[in-house]
Design a protein around this motif. Structure first.
Motif, PDB file in Angstrom:
ATOM      1  N   ARG A  42       0.728  -1.363   0.143  1.00  0.00           N
ATOM      2  CA  ARG A  42      -0.075   0.200  -0.003  1.00  0.00           C
ATOM      3  C   ARG A  42       0.836   1.250  -0.010  1.00  0.00           C
ATOM      4  NH1 ARG A  42      -4.537  -0.691   4.633  1.00  0.00           N
ATOM      5  NH2 ARG A  42      -5.305   1.065   3.680  1.00  0.00           N
ATOM      6  N   GLY A  43       2.160   0.996   0.015  1.00  0.00           N
ATOM      7  CA  GLY A  43       3.153   2.054  -0.032  1.00  0.00           C
ATOM      8  C   GLY A  43       4.129   2.187  -1.244  1.00  0.00           C
ATOM      9  N   ALA A  44       5.162   3.007  -1.089  1.00  0.00           N
ATOM     10  CA  ALA A  44       6.318   2.900  -2.183  1.00  0.00           C
ATOM     11  C   ALA A  44       7.493   3.054  -1.262  1.00  0.00           C
ATOM     12  CB  ALA A  44       6.022   4.096  -3.102  1.00  0.00           C
ATOM     13  N   GLY A  45       8.440   2.461  -2.078  1.00  0.00           N
ATOM     14  CA  GLY A  45       9.948   2.626  -1.554  1.00  0.00           C
ATOM     15  C   GLY A  45      11.031   2.930  -2.613  1.00  0.00           C
ATOM     16  N   THR A  46      11.978   3.585  -2.392  1.00  0.00           N
ATOM     17  CA  THR A  46      13.078   3.925  -3.433  1.00  0.00           C
ATOM     18  C   THR A  46      13.706   2.686  -3.869  1.00  0.00           C
ATOM     19  OG1 THR A  46      13.442   5.790  -2.292  1.00  0.00           O
ATOM     20  CG2 THR A  46      15.420   5.240  -3.822  1.00  0.00           C
ATOM     21  N   ALA A  47      13.500   2.738  -5.192  1.00  0.00           N
ATOM     22  CA  ALA A  47      14.085   1.506  -5.822  1.00  0.00           C
ATOM     23  C   ALA A  47      15.280   1.858  -6.981  1.00  0.00           C
ATOM     24  CB  ALA A  47      12.922   0.607  -6.521  1.00  0.00           C
ATOM     25  N   VAL A  48      15.928   0.939  -7.577  1.00  0.00           N
ATOM     26  CA  VAL A  48      16.950   1.182  -8.508  1.00  0.00           C
ATOM     27  C   VAL A  48      16.746   0.067  -9.710  1.00  0.00           C
ATOM     28  CG1 VAL A  48      19.418   0.999  -9.221  1.00  0.00           C
ATOM     29  CG2 VAL A  48      18.929   2.080  -6.864  1.00  0.00           C
ATOM     30  N   PHE A  49      16.518   0.583 -11.010  1.00  0.00           N
ATOM     31  CA  PHE A  49      16.222  -0.310 -11.862  1.00  0.00           C
ATOM     32  C   PHE A  49      17.378   0.090 -12.894  1.00  0.00           C
ATOM     33  CE2 PHE A  49      14.174  -0.209 -16.279  1.00  0.00           C
ATOM     34  CZ  PHE A  49      13.301  -1.621 -16.324  1.00  0.00           C
ATOM     35  N   ARG A  50      17.827  -1.437 -13.428  1.00  0.00           N
ATOM     36  CA  ARG A  50      18.896  -1.492 -14.732  1.00  0.00           C
ATOM     37  C   ARG A  50      18.193  -1.937 -15.715  1.00  0.00           C
ATOM     38  NH1 ARG A  50      23.647  -5.814 -13.701  1.00  0.00           N
ATOM     39  NH2 ARG A  50      21.777  -7.130 -13.967  1.00  0.00           N
ATOM     40  N   ALA A  51      18.721  -1.500 -16.941  1.00  0.00           N
ATOM     41  CA  ALA A  51      18.034  -1.978 -18.247  1.00  0.00           C
ATOM     42  C   ALA A  51      19.174  -1.578 -19.240  1.00  0.00           C
ATOM     43  CB  ALA A  51      17.007  -1.234 -18.559  1.00  0.00           C
ATOM     44  N   THR A  52      19.220  -2.168 -20.378  1.00  0.00           N
ATOM     45  CA  THR A  52      19.971  -1.709 -21.735  1.00  0.00           C
ATOM     46  C   THR A  52      19.257  -1.058 -22.685  1.00  0.00           C
ATOM     47  OG1 THR A  52      20.806  -4.215 -21.384  1.00  0.00           O
ATOM     48  CG2 THR A  52      21.049  -3.038 -23.581  1.00  0.00           C
ATOM     49  N   LEU A  53      20.018   0.058 -22.944  1.00  0.00           N
ATOM     50  CA  LEU A  53      19.157   1.178 -23.847  1.00  0.00           C
ATOM     51  C   LEU A  53      19.682   0.821 -25.422  1.00  0.00           C
ATOM     52  CD1 LEU A  53      17.908   3.875 -23.908  1.00  0.00           C
ATOM     53  CD2 LEU A  53      20.225   4.897 -24.469  1.00  0.00           C
ATOM     54  N   SER A  54      18.553   0.829 -26.297  1.00  0.00           N
ATOM     55  CA  SER A  54      18.728   0.254 -27.580  1.00  0.00           C
ATOM     56  C   SER A  54      19.586   1.334 -28.118  1.00  0.00           C
ATOM     57  CB  SER A  54      17.391   0.337 -28.308  1.00  0.00           C
ATOM     58  OG  SER A  54      16.838   1.846 -28.189  1.00  0.00           O
ATOM     59  N   GLN A  55      20.056   0.761 -29.405  1.00  0.00           N
ATOM     60  CA  GLN A  55      21.126   1.688 -30.042  1.00  0.00           C
ATOM     61  C   GLN A  55      20.584   2.917 -30.450  1.00  0.00           C
ATOM     62  OE1 GLN A  55      24.080   1.145 -30.541  1.00  0.00           O
ATOM     63  NE2 GLN A  55      24.454  -0.743 -29.590  1.00  0.00           N
ATOM     64  N   ASP A  56      19.292   3.021 -31.076  1.00  0.00           N
ATOM     65  CA  ASP A  56      18.528   4.388 -31.419  1.00  0.00           C
ATOM     66  C   ASP A  56      18.102   5.157 -30.248  1.00  0.00           C
ATOM     67  OD1 ASP A  56      16.263   2.879 -30.583  1.00  0.00           O
ATOM     68  OD2 ASP A  56      15.340   2.954 -32.510  1.00  0.00           O
ATOM     69  N   GLY A  57      18.171   4.443 -29.115  1.00  0.00           N
ATOM     70  CA  GLY A  57      17.579   5.382 -27.632  1.00  0.00           C
ATOM     71  C   GLY A  57      16.443   5.479 -27.325  1.00  0.00           C
ATOM     72  N   THR A  58      15.724   4.484 -27.984  1.00  0.00           N
ATOM     73  CA  THR A  58      14.018   4.869 -28.061  1.00  0.00           C
ATOM     74  C   THR A  58      13.534   3.543 -26.998  1.00  0.00           C
ATOM     75  OG1 THR A  58      13.654   3.402 -29.928  1.00  0.00           O
ATOM     76  CG2 THR A  58      13.912   6.061 -29.956  1.00  0.00           C
ATOM     77  N   GLY A  59      14.311   2.693 -26.704  1.00  0.00           N
ATOM     78  CA  GLY A  59      13.669   1.639 -25.723  1.00  0.00           C
ATOM     79  C   GLY A  59      14.869   1.018 -24.627  1.00  0.00           C
ATOM     80  N   LEU A  60      14.203   0.442 -23.837  1.00  0.00           N
ATOM     81  CA  LEU A  60      15.012  -0.292 -22.777  1.00  0.00           C
ATOM     82  C   LEU A  60      14.373  -1.750 -22.523  1.00  0.00           C
ATOM     83  CD1 LEU A  60      14.503   2.409 -19.543  1.00  0.00           C
ATOM     84  CD2 LEU A  60      16.395   1.868 -21.168  1.00  0.00           C
ATOM     85  N   THR A  61      15.682  -2.544 -22.647  1.00  0.00           N
ATOM     86  CA  THR A  61      15.344  -4.027 -22.736  1.00  0.00           C
ATOM     87  C   THR A  61      16.120  -4.671 -21.314  1.00  0.00           C
ATOM     88  OG1 THR A  61      17.181  -4.470 -24.163  1.00  0.00           O
ATOM     89  CG2 THR A  61      14.852  -4.107 -25.282  1.00  0.00           C
ATOM     90  N   ASN A  62      15.716  -5.738 -21.274  1.00  0.00           N
ATOM     91  CA  ASN A  62      16.436  -6.677 -19.967  1.00  0.00           C
ATOM     92  C   ASN A  62      16.035  -5.893 -18.904  1.00  0.00           C
ATOM     93  OD1 ASN A  62      17.102  -8.696 -22.003  1.00  0.00           O
ATOM     94  ND2 ASN A  62      18.549  -7.526 -22.473  1.00  0.00           N
ATOM     95  N   GLY A  63      15.183  -5.004 -18.540  1.00  0.00           N
ATOM     96  CA  GLY A  63      14.890  -4.322 -17.225  1.00  0.00           C
ATOM     97  C   GLY A  63      14.718  -5.085 -16.013  1.00  0.00           C
ATOM     98  N   GLN A  64      15.562  -4.702 -15.142  1.00  0.00           N
ATOM     99  CA  GLN A  64      15.337  -5.453 -13.808  1.00  0.00           C
ATOM    100  C   GLN A  64      15.535  -4.419 -12.681  1.00  0.00           C
ATOM    101  OE1 GLN A  64      18.653  -8.160 -13.490  1.00  0.00           O
ATOM    102  NE2 GLN A  64      17.823  -9.105 -11.455  1.00  0.00           N
ATOM    103  N   THR A  65      14.740  -4.581 -11.647  1.00  0.00           N
ATOM    104  CA  THR A  65      14.740  -3.761 -10.350  1.00  0.00           C
ATOM    105  C   THR A  65      15.898  -4.588  -9.443  1.00  0.00           C
ATOM    106  OG1 THR A  65      12.439  -2.931 -10.489  1.00  0.00           O
ATOM    107  CG2 THR A  65      13.763  -2.819  -8.270  1.00  0.00           C
ATOM    108  N   ILE A  66      17.147  -3.937  -9.385  1.00  0.00           N
ATOM    109  CA  ILE A  66      18.257  -4.774  -8.447  1.00  0.00           C
ATOM    110  C   ILE A  66      18.242  -4.140  -7.161  1.00  0.00           C
ATOM    111  CG2 ILE A  66      19.366  -4.854 -10.847  1.00  0.00           C
ATOM    112  CD1 ILE A  66      21.259  -2.550  -9.830  1.00  0.00           C
ATOM    113  N   PHE A  67      17.382  -3.349  -6.609  1.00  0.00           N
ATOM    114  CA  PHE A  67      17.447  -2.695  -5.360  1.00  0.00           C
ATOM    115  C   PHE A  67      16.112  -2.160  -5.089  1.00  0.00           C
ATOM    116  CE2 PHE A  67      17.688   0.402  -2.143  1.00  0.00           C
ATOM    117  CZ  PHE A  67      17.873  -0.090  -1.113  1.00  0.00           C
ATOM    118  N   LYS A  68      15.394  -2.466  -3.907  1.00  0.00           N
ATOM    119  CA  LYS A  68      14.462  -2.063  -3.161  1.00  0.00           C
ATOM    120  C   LYS A  68      14.595  -1.714  -1.711  1.00  0.00           C
ATOM    121  CE  LYS A  68      11.428  -6.032  -2.989  1.00  0.00           C
ATOM    122  NZ  LYS A  68      10.307  -6.782  -3.501  1.00  0.00           N
TER     123      LYS A  68
END
Length: 367
Positions: free
Chosen positions: A114-140
């Motif tokens: 019911r709340g929220a917490g600071t988290a860190v998300f890691r992903a790979t930026l596409s070559q054209d800079g328009t998309g993130l892939t393989n995204g993963q929240t590595i810390f919360k």
């Protein structure tokens, strides 16, 4: 030079228009302030890419890619961003090895029950800079909190290659002294979210092993200086905004000691000092609501090595210098309304984000 107006749509091509620039007088001479990206919706952070592009976060949940006169929304963000109160999509880090890995790190307010917490998300930026892939929240952070304030949420890469993330105490003051909670701490993690074995509280019963330092209120600025030293700035209450030099395992005192007072006017804690608790390198009274921080390493010799900090309350950029550290200059212009983030660009200019104007600017010596 060009300017890239942004209209709030899922994606669009921006027309290139000629720039107008204004000047401001500083102790280092006349500086030119140029609008680089306009029409931003509550911008929070930005980062330069090695290919000359930019990424900009908007607190309401937008990640923008700017390159070659085009502004587009980047797809692939986490679907549990909580854009409420002071929460949302917050900081961004482009690490030193981005050209090889194309990894991007984002901090955000993550839905937790019911709340929220600071988290860190890691992903790979596409070559054209328009998309993130393989995204993963590595810390919360643990545990989450129902408060919608004091997320902290700056992320920087240390000289040791580890990631340092600031977390506010979420309005729960005693939690900043509780090592069983991430509230009010600076954490240190590896790039995959794992805990470095030399973190100071690893193996201590009940302590969160990611914690590097604690006793912080709401750190909204962080930067590493030329010697590899980590610094932060953090919001006090009424007075007592601090700049702190971060030491492994140290306790920075909130809410036991402070140079401010509660908004009611009541005294905070036990005073301004206590054995075993760190003193700030500098503090502001009255509060300026500091955010964003960078150590200047560009071509303006008078600024080199100085820290620059944005003021959300008084609409200026503070320059701090010396030993002991002091605010030596306030840079004010129409463009410096609620400065949220700063960075030194690849061109050596001092770039900054204004929430008031919804604009990313560049400041550089006038011709």
């Amino acid at each position: 030079m060009t300017r890239f107006p942004f209209a709030a749509a899922l994606a669009l091509m921006a027309q290139t228009v000629s720039l107008g620039a204004q000047t401001v007088q500083t102790e280092a001479g006349t500086m030119q302030i140029t609008a680089m990206v306009e029409g931003l919706d509550t911008p929070w952070a930005f980062a330069h890419l090695p290919d000359g592009g930019l990424l900009i976060t908007e607190r309401e949940g937008g990640l923008l890619s700017v390159r070659d006169g085009a502004v587009t929304r980047v797809a692939g963000l986490p679907d549990d961003i909580v854009a409420e109160g002071q929460g949302g999509l917050l900081d961004i880090l482009i690490p030193e090895d981005f050209a090889r890995t194309r990894k991007v790190y984002l901090t955000y307010a993550k839905r937790q029950g019911r709340g929220a917490g600071t988290a860190v998300f890691r992903a790979t930026l596409s070559q054209d800079g328009t998309g993130l892939t393989n995204g993963q929240t590595i810390f919360k952070m643990a545990p989450g909190d129902r408060s919608a304030r004091h997320f902290g949420s700056r992320i920087v890469e240390g000289a040791d290659g580890y990631l340092y993330i600031t977390i506010g105490e979420r309005g729960d003051r005693p939690a900043a002294q509780d090592l069983a909670r991430h509230n009010g701490s600076i954490i240190r993690i590896a790039r995959d979210g794992s805990v470095p074995p030399d973190n100071p509280f690893v193996g201590q019963s009940g302590a969160q092993p990611e914690i590097w330092s604690y006793g912080h209120r709401n750190p909204q600025g962080a930067a590493v200086d030329a010697d590899g030293q980590l610094w932060i700035n953090e919001h006090g209450a009424q007075g007592g905004d601090e700049v702190n030099r971060i030491v492994k395992g140290a306790n920075y005192g909130w809410p036991v000691i402070s140079y401010g007072r509660h908004y009611s006017g009541a005294k905070i804690g036990e005073g301004t000092a206590k054995d075993g608790m760190q003193q700030p390198e500098f503090y502001w009274d009255p509060s300026i609501a500091p955010s964003g921080m960078v150590f200047y390493d560009g071509p303006v010799s008078q600024w080199r090595g100085d820290a620059f900090v944005g003021s959300l309350k008084f609409d200026y950029i503070a320059r701090l210098s010396g030993d002991p550290l002091r605010e030596v200059e306030q840079i004010r212009a129409d463009q410096t309304g609620r400065v949220r983030d700063l960075a030194v660009g690849p061109d050596g200019g001092l770039w900054f984000l204004s929430i008031t104007n919804g604009t990313l600017y560049r400041m550089s010596p006038a011709d």
